[in-house]
Design an enzyme around this catalytic site. Structure first.
Site, PDB file in Angstrom:
ATOM      1  N   ALA A  98      -4.274  26.532   2.070  1.00 13.67           N
ATOM      2  CA  ALA A  98      -3.130  26.116   2.884  1.00 13.67           C
ATOM      3  C   ALA A  98      -2.975  27.011   4.108  1.00 13.67           C
ATOM      4  O   ALA A  98      -2.544  26.551   5.173  1.00 13.67           O
ATOM      5  CB  ALA A  98      -1.859  26.141   2.042  1.00 13.67           C
ATOM      6  N   TYR A  99      -3.317  28.289   3.967  1.00 14.05           N
ATOM      7  CA  TYR A  99      -3.263  29.201   5.106  1.00 14.05           C
ATOM      8  C   TYR A  99      -4.196  28.719   6.212  1.00 14.05           C
ATOM      9  O   TYR A  99      -3.804  28.608   7.379  1.00 14.05           O
ATOM     10  CB  TYR A  99      -3.644  30.610   4.661  1.00 14.05           C
ATOM     11  CG  TYR A  99      -3.843  31.590   5.795  1.00 14.05           C
ATOM     12  CD1 TYR A  99      -2.748  32.196   6.402  1.00 14.05           C
ATOM     13  CD2 TYR A  99      -5.117  31.900   6.257  1.00 14.05           C
ATOM     14  CE1 TYR A  99      -2.922  33.095   7.447  1.00 14.05           C
ATOM     15  CE2 TYR A  99      -5.304  32.802   7.298  1.00 14.05           C
ATOM     16  CZ  TYR A  99      -4.208  33.391   7.894  1.00 14.05           C
ATOM     17  OH  TYR A  99      -4.393  34.273   8.938  1.00 14.05           O
ATOM     18  N   GLY A 100      -5.453  28.420   5.844  1.00 13.59           N
ATOM     19  CA  GLY A 100      -6.422  27.954   6.835  1.00 13.59           C
ATOM     20  C   GLY A 100      -6.009  26.642   7.467  1.00 13.59           C
ATOM     21  O   GLY A 100      -6.098  26.469   8.691  1.00 13.59           O
TER      22      GLY A 100
END
Length: 242
Positions: A157-159
């Site tokens: 989700a960060y990426g």
């Protein structure tokens, strides 16, 4: 004091890059609004700014993921009532716990990361644009990650949020460019000795990478007069020389 009379709101101001930017900008005269959900961290950066002899900042405890749209608007109204306008907005808050495969992500964790990293910057921009428009010149700076642009495995989700954030910044910059008031740029800090870097790469030799303070000149450039007219750019700290 090149940033005198500049009011700048910084998310994630309690620690890491947000605190680094807050102290650097305050030392150059900016009135900083410190936004973070962690009150002890807010108090530490508040004390550091005061100890540096900079303008006294304002602490604004705020949960980016848990706040309602009404609470976002209340924040904007409070800033307008106190300052009348806004000259800068730095999106530095980030949600990252660890590298993880998509298959093992829980829906709740995925949604929380997107709320902090992507939805919160959207809502903040929407409610604060009227205040930024009241300034002769204003700057919005997003914080991204050059590694995320490569669609790195296990960045999850960060990426995804960082890839989307860069697209959002580009769209916003294009929409605001004609007005020639608000410049919108994205900063990629690169490898620096930050709390996020420690979580992502715990075994890395941190003495081999630059300290967070190495980014101070970039923050001063992005919010200072030298960057007026520069918009829609992705600025990599490893290659860019202000």
């Amino acid at each position: 004091m090149p940033l005198k009379d500049h009011v700048i709101l910084i998310t994630g101001a309690g620690g890491g890059l947000g605190a680094t930017a807050a102290l650097a900008l305050a030392r150059h005269g900016a009135q900083i609004i410190l936004l973070d959900k962690n009150i002890p961290k807010l108090e530490r950066i508040y004390d550091a700014i005061v100890a540096a002899g900079a303008p006294e900042p304002v602490m604004y405890p705020f949960d980016l993921a848990g706040a309602s749209e009404a609470q976002y608007q209340e924040m904007a109204d409070a800033i307008e009532q106190r300052y009348g306008s806004l000259q800068g907005l730095l999106h530095s808050a980030v949600e990252f716990s660890a590298f993880s495969p998509i298959a093992s992500y829980k829906t709740k964790d995925w949604g929380h990361a997107l709320n902090v990293n992507l939805n919160a910057p959207f809502i903040l921009c929407r409610v604060l644009l009227p205040l930024l428009q009241l300034s002769r010149h204003a700057a919005i700076v997003f914080t991204s990650d050059s590694a995320a642009r490569k669609a790195q495995a296990y960045s999850g989700a960060y990426g995804v949020s960082k890839i989307a954030l860069e697209g959002f910044a580009a769209i916003l910059a294009a929409e605001l460019e004609a007005g020639q008031k608000i410049r919108v740029n994205t900063l990629c800090p690169g490898p620096v000795d930050s709390p996020l870097r420690k979580r992502a790469y715990p075994a890395e030799d941190k003495t081999a990478i630059p300290p967070m303070s190495s980014l101070e000149p970039l923050y001063l450039y992005l919010f200072g007069d030298a960057s007026i007219g520069v918009t829609g750019q992705i600025i990599d700290a490893q290659t860019f020389k202000p």
